[in-house]
Design an enzyme around this catalytic site. Sequence first.
Site, PDB file in Angstrom:
ATOM      1  N   VAL A 238       0.849  -1.193   0.000  1.00 38.95           N
ATOM      2  CA  VAL A 238       0.000   0.000   0.000  1.00 38.95           C
ATOM      3  C   VAL A 238       0.883   1.242   0.000  1.00 38.95           C
ATOM      4  CG1 VAL A 238      -1.952  -1.132   1.115  1.00 38.95           C
ATOM      5  CG2 VAL A 238      -0.244   0.007   2.524  1.00 38.95           C
ATOM      6  N   THR A 285       3.492  -1.778   3.893  1.00 32.95           N
ATOM      7  CA  THR A 285       3.529  -0.381   3.463  1.00 32.95           C
ATOM      8  C   THR A 285       4.646  -0.178   2.442  1.00 32.95           C
ATOM      9  OG1 THR A 285       5.169   0.413   5.088  1.00 32.95           O
ATOM     10  CG2 THR A 285       2.845   0.374   5.773  1.00 32.95           C
ATOM     11  N   ASP A 286       4.527   0.889   1.681  1.00 33.68           N
ATOM     12  CA  ASP A 286       5.687   1.408   0.967  1.00 33.68           C
ATOM     13  C   ASP A 286       6.636   1.983   2.022  1.00 33.68           C
ATOM     14  OD1 ASP A 286       7.386   2.208  -1.070  1.00 33.68           O
ATOM     15  OD2 ASP A 286       5.865   3.323  -2.177  1.00 33.68           O
ATOM     16  N   ASN A 287       7.809   2.415   1.607  1.00 36.93           N
ATOM     17  CA  ASN A 287       8.823   2.903   2.540  1.00 36.93           C
ATOM     18  C   ASN A 287       8.236   3.939   3.496  1.00 36.93           C
ATOM     19  OD1 ASN A 287      11.084   3.756   3.873  1.00 36.93           O
ATOM     20  ND2 ASN A 287      12.208   4.375   2.048  1.00 36.93           N
ATOM     21  N   SER A 288       8.247   3.628   4.776  1.00 37.60           N
ATOM     22  CA  SER A 288       7.630   4.507   5.769  1.00 37.60           C
ATOM     23  C   SER A 288       8.493   5.718   6.098  1.00 37.60           C
ATOM     24  CB  SER A 288       7.323   3.727   7.055  1.00 37.60           C
ATOM     25  OG  SER A 288       8.523   3.374   7.725  1.00 37.60           O
TER      26      SER A 288
END
Length: 560
Positions: A238, A285-288
Amino acid sequence: MTMDLRKAPFALDDGGVDWVESTLEIMTVEQKVGQVLCVYLHSTDMAEWTAWLAEREIEPGAMMLTARPRLDARTHVAELQEWSSIPLLIAGNLESGAVNFLSDTEAFANPMQVAATGDVLHAQRLAEHCARVANEVGITWAFAPVIDLAMNPQNPITNTRTFGSDPAVVAEFGAVYIEALESRGIATSPKHFPGDGVDDRDQHLATTSNDLDADSWWATFGEVYRRTIAAGTRTIMVGHIRQPALSRAARPGIADAELLPASLAPELVTGVLREQLGFNGLIVTDNSAMTGFTTVMARGEALAAALNAGVDMILGNVDVEEDFALLLAAVRDGRISGDRIDDAVRRVLAVKSSIGLPAGTDRADRDLPDVEQERAWRDEVAARAVTLVKDTQRLLPLDPARHRRVLVCVIGDEPTFYDPSGPFAPQFVDGLRARGFEVEQRTVPHVTTAVEASRLHERFDVFIYFAVHRFIGNANTSRVSWAPWQGFDAPRHVVTLPTALVSIADPYLLQDLPMVRTAINCYTPTPSTVDAAIAVLVGERPALGRSPVDPFAGHWDAAL
């Protein structure tokens, strides 16, 4: 949605379920928190790195490779797996091959080049190449394919990383890629839900939005994700991307300021992805560390909110030690419930079990790279994808008898984080010279004068812009920059000097060069692509590709 590890995409047998549950049962809270972290592997000293982690009681569930030589990558992964008490998921951006994280390789083909062939055989081959590299190095998790829809030519993220703008094409090619990797025991993670390619900003730098209305979203991105899930993907990534219409449908009256990116929005992760689309797999997640995530709320609040929204794993960190401590505190004080952390860890373990990691992490006995075969595959996809966008001046084929004196002006051709390969201009120039052309080379931007630009036809027979202008990341635009102060190196000479554009990467450059009447798009910076472009230019091969996007970027004059 109730989790069932015996159902797709895990499809575990009794032994697989027993391993997940028995492993979960004996884990400490520290181990559970570690399992929901996918940490970027920046270190090149595994003994030092693992000692640092052990000292802090951090045992990540996954690590993502960053650039290093192939042999080092294989050695480092083996050392990490030996250290970890629970097998690690090892992730890599297997979008176009391994060029993003192996410093001594080249791309196979960008998704858009694959789609330009019109033949899913090349998606199958891309996946097979990626699987072979993954087996060699020890990668078990592909952060791919990109199934975003390239609806907005100004989007700085999608570009050639996507299969194009047509939902049916993206769904078909994405599904073939997913099925091929998943069948080889490599988990895929299509991205970036709820879908990039609509906004014109980069979520590395800002929270972005997919502003389609709900019906349009379900007819486009929604259908792509239905097909993706049906193809058997074990995980989905996401993005830090809002979908206001879907959020408003789930939360009537929600204020604009309350609209959250999918990585933090329960109505999108749990409501749409889990309940409406029926996805039973792991959500990451994508890179947080991206600004699109870090500017929405305080870090400790955001990490807990992501898990509570239904995310199972956090990719990337601002600070590994601090993020671990923040999540651990949230679990201990009940902001993340025991059931929620257990469910997240259960899915992480289920991915590992479903791809056979409990039985062993060494995959060197599986199908490994075949250099000669894969070189032939690269050559074929490159040749089949070359697209003659236009030749309204009927310039082609170039002939040294008529076009002997050639000025090649290079746009871009610089390495980027996502694709550090090249330069490719020397190969292009040498290829023309080998065919009898006399070539002078310049680079954009270069300082010239209006007078010289108006007299180029006195010295040259044809002008070629050779462009390797590619996605760079961390930028809200991707456009050609001419020399100050009035861009005398721009194509102001086209009336008197026949001019062509050969774009090896970006398919939208005609928006900045609409007056150029001959244009070829090729979609991937590789030696095979350069050879294929030259062959079309000089008439050795026909241009067989079909553009997966509007190469005129909506500008009617660019088609003239």
